[in-house]
Design a protein around this motif. Sequence first.
Motif, PDB file in Angstrom:
ATOM      1  N   THR A  82       0.819  -1.233   0.000  1.00 31.44           N
ATOM      2  CA  THR A  82       0.000   0.000   0.000  1.00 31.44           C
ATOM      3  C   THR A  82       0.841   1.266   0.000  1.00 31.44           C
ATOM      4  O   THR A  82       0.328   2.335   0.320  1.00 31.44           O
ATOM      5  CB  THR A  82      -1.024   0.041   1.162  1.00 31.44           C
ATOM      6  OG1 THR A  82      -0.338  -0.006   2.424  1.00 31.44           O
ATOM      7  CG2 THR A  82      -1.997  -1.107   1.087  1.00 31.44           C
ATOM      8  N   SER A  85      -0.432   4.195  -1.911  1.00 28.30           N
ATOM      9  CA  SER A  85      -1.492   5.030  -1.345  1.00 28.30           C
ATOM     10  C   SER A  85      -0.971   5.988  -0.276  1.00 28.30           C
ATOM     11  O   SER A  85      -1.753   6.688   0.366  1.00 28.30           O
ATOM     12  CB  SER A  85      -2.583   4.141  -0.735  1.00 28.30           C
ATOM     13  OG  SER A  85      -3.073   3.208  -1.672  1.00 28.30           O
ATOM     14  N   SER A  91      -6.973   4.464  -0.601  1.00 26.64           N
ATOM     15  CA  SER A  91      -6.154   3.493  -1.311  1.00 26.64           C
ATOM     16  C   SER A  91      -6.295   3.655  -2.822  1.00 26.64           C
ATOM     17  O   SER A  91      -7.406   3.766  -3.344  1.00 26.64           O
ATOM     18  CB  SER A  91      -6.564   2.064  -0.915  1.00 26.64           C
ATOM     19  OG  SER A  91      -5.787   1.116  -1.598  1.00 26.64           O
TER      20      SER A  91
END
Length: 260
Positions: A82, A85, A91
């Motif tokens: 992630t 993000s 996200s």
Amino acid sequence: MIESPLEARLSQYVALTFAERDALRWLERRERSVASGEVLIEEGAATDQLFIVASGWLHGSVRLKDGGRQILRFYFVGDVTTTFSIAWGRSAATLQAVSPATLYQIPKDVFGRLFRSQPRLGALLYAVAASEQVAMADRLTSIGRTDGFTRIATLLLDIRSRLRVIDGLEGSTFELPLTQQDLGDAVGLTKTHVNRSLKALEETGLVERTGRLIRINDVSRLAKLVDFKDRHGEIATDWLPPVGSKGDMDHSIVRIEEHM
């Protein structure tokens, strides 16, 4: 003391200090287990968490306008997920487990402190992320400019290269827990074309399949055939900040205070 997943990966590039190893282990305090197919976070959902992969495979994907799916990248042991993000509160992709996996969950602000307390680690993480972005760009370029044979070969070579760094994979045989749909969504092919491309690879004698096991019989020859560039084996570290900075001392003070 057993190495942490992220520690094991980063130590492939530089000799980590005790303070750096301690800082990485400190990140891995909140463990979470996920089942195969489980979605950790949906594309567009609010998030302030990152995950370090301790075991298993995951992938990040986005939905296409026609309802299809594009897998952007795969995550293996030692990867930080992630990060695509980290610049937003939502996200940019859906994170899903490909196999049963164990993760360490890290609040974004805690991850950010690592860059202040251990600047060399922060710079190294940036370099690793940059190499992965280039590798992803290579694969996406192959999707737009090459045939199915080259796309699948490039993906298999990239996975093999990453497993060698992350898991210490020896040789060229590895387990591939991906469906033909997964492979197709990663390289922009239908399942039929994936199956056809895998068979074409096997017919060359360069790749063998036995169930979920993949063996690349001649890595150099296959890499030359599809013009594959290994982006994961080496990373330039001569520009990294020196160890023993004020950030290291600040971190040590924080650790001491936590144990008082």
